[in-house]
Design a protein around this motif. Sequence first.
Motif, short mmCIF file in Angstrom:
data_model
loop_
_atom_site.label_atom_id
_atom_site.label_comp_id
_atom_site.label_asym_id
_atom_site.label_seq_id
_atom_site.Cartn_x
_atom_site.Cartn_y
_atom_site.Cartn_z
N ALA A 104 -7.42 4.43 2.84
CA ALA A 104 -7.17 5.59 2.07
C ALA A 104 -5.94 5.20 1.24
N GLU A 105 -5.05 4.37 1.90
CA GLU A 105 -3.89 3.94 0.90
C GLU A 105 -4.46 3.12 -0.17
N ASP A 110 -5.27 3.43 -6.02
CA ASP A 110 -6.27 3.11 -7.07
C ASP A 110 -6.22 4.62 -8.09
N ARG A 111 -6.05 5.75 -7.42
CA ARG A 111 -6.09 7.02 -8.29
C ARG A 111 -4.89 6.89 -8.79
N ALA A 112 -3.65 6.72 -8.26
CA ALA A 112 -2.43 6.65 -8.77
C ALA A 112 -2.32 5.77 -9.94
N ALA A 157 7.62 4.26 -9.23
CA ALA A 157 7.90 5.32 -8.78
C ALA A 157 6.98 6.14 -8.41
N ARG A 158 6.18 6.54 -9.43
CA ARG A 158 4.88 7.13 -9.63
C ARG A 158 3.99 6.82 -8.23
N LEU A 159 3.83 5.44 -8.28
CA LEU A 159 3.11 4.90 -7.33
C LEU A 159 3.45 5.28 -5.82
N LEU A 160 4.82 5.23 -5.60
CA LEU A 160 5.37 5.31 -4.27
C LEU A 160 5.26 6.77 -4.11
#
Length: 170
Positions: A104-105, A110-112, A157-160
């Motif tokens: 799930a992570e 991958d989506r991020a 930052a966006r990925l986190l």
Amino acid sequence: MAFDGGHVPSQDIARLVERHQQALRAFLRRACGDWALADDLAQETFLTAWEKIGELGPDANVRAWLCTIGYNKSLTALRSARRARRREADYQDAAPGVGAPHPAEKMALDRAMADLPVEQRAAVALCLAGDFSHAEAAQILALPLGTVKSHVTRGRARLLQALGTADDPA
């Protein structure tokens, strides 16, 4: 086919391929279990056969000779793939503190990543996933160093945020 001292007319090579291609590919597909690899190996086999045709005796079994060349090429390819998998496993085992992410992570990551702007995604992929320095990434992407650093910082930052993980200042 007339083989005169190693010189083989192209029409003889074409007949050789035409006559034995199907049997060779079928053998290699069964031998290595990978159709695409078998087709590549068949092509490599015919190239090698072309180079070594002068070594073929007048009473030789051409199909057996081709299958021998193809089989040796398949063994080499399979050994090479096995070594590559072993190297990759060793690399993954040696990676500091990195475990396999939960599926799930991984999907969220991958989506991020897909949602990041192209240059930002490339900078993140190079610096965070590819272990390139910011300077190396700047050279690869043909961007100023400061821009790459900004892309990496914002992208991280966006990925986190997408993973719901707090930024660890350490």
